[in-house]
Design a protein around this motif. Structure first.
Motif, mmCIF file in Angstrom:
data_model
loop_
_atom_site.group_PDB
_atom_site.id
_atom_site.type_symbol
_atom_site.label_atom_id
_atom_site.label_comp_id
_atom_site.label_asym_id
_atom_site.label_seq_id
_atom_site.Cartn_x
_atom_site.Cartn_y
_atom_site.Cartn_z
ATOM 1 N N LYS A 42 0.852 -1.184 0.000
ATOM 2 C CA LYS A 42 0.000 0.000 0.000
ATOM 3 C C LYS A 42 0.889 1.235 0.000
ATOM 4 N N ASP A 43 0.541 2.217 -0.828
ATOM 5 C CA ASP A 43 1.299 3.460 -0.820
ATOM 6 C C ASP A 43 0.809 4.348 0.322
ATOM 7 N N PHE A 64 -1.142 6.734 0.369
ATOM 8 C CA PHE A 64 -2.549 7.109 0.264
ATOM 9 C C PHE A 64 -3.484 5.929 0.471
ATOM 10 N N LYS A 103 -3.534 3.159 -1.409
ATOM 11 C CA LYS A 103 -3.818 2.439 -2.647
ATOM 12 C C LYS A 103 -2.839 1.279 -2.806
ATOM 13 N N TYR A 104 -3.362 0.171 -3.307
ATOM 14 C CA TYR A 104 -2.517 -0.997 -3.529
ATOM 15 C C TYR A 104 -1.675 -0.802 -4.777
ATOM 16 N N LYS A 105 -0.413 -1.140 -4.670
ATOM 17 C CA LYS A 105 0.534 -1.041 -5.786
ATOM 18 C C LYS A 105 1.330 -2.333 -5.869
#
Length: 86
Positions: A18-19, A21, A23-25
């Motif tokens: 997760k970054d 923010f 969000k999954y990366k």
């Protein structure tokens, strides 16, 4: 979470995280001749970047997760009959 796979004649690692923010990366790198090389490189990335919070499985049981998912994503999208079958 780290996964490894063979792509043709070379190995690849993929780190899911997760970054900042939420969000999954995914971070991928391939070209390793041996799986052990890919494991070593992925371990090194995780050591160098401790801020990469891995995506881990939850303590929530699958049944309660599924019930919550159905209500959030499908309740007003599918027909009443389909919703009841799920």
């Amino acid at each position: 979470m780290v996964s490894y796979r063979k792509r043709g004649n070379v190995w690849q690692y993929e780190i899911s995280y997760k970054d900042q923010f939420g969000k999954y990366k995914k971070l991928r790198k391939s070209g390793f001749q041996h799986k052990s090389e890919a494991i070593l490189a992925a371990s090194q990335i995780q050591i160098e970047h401790p801020n990469l919070s891995s995506a881990k499985s939850s303590e929530e049981p699958l049944v309660s997760y599924y019930k919550r998912w159905i209500v959030i994503f499908k309740k007003n999208v599918v027909s009443k009959i389909t919703y009841n079958k799920w």
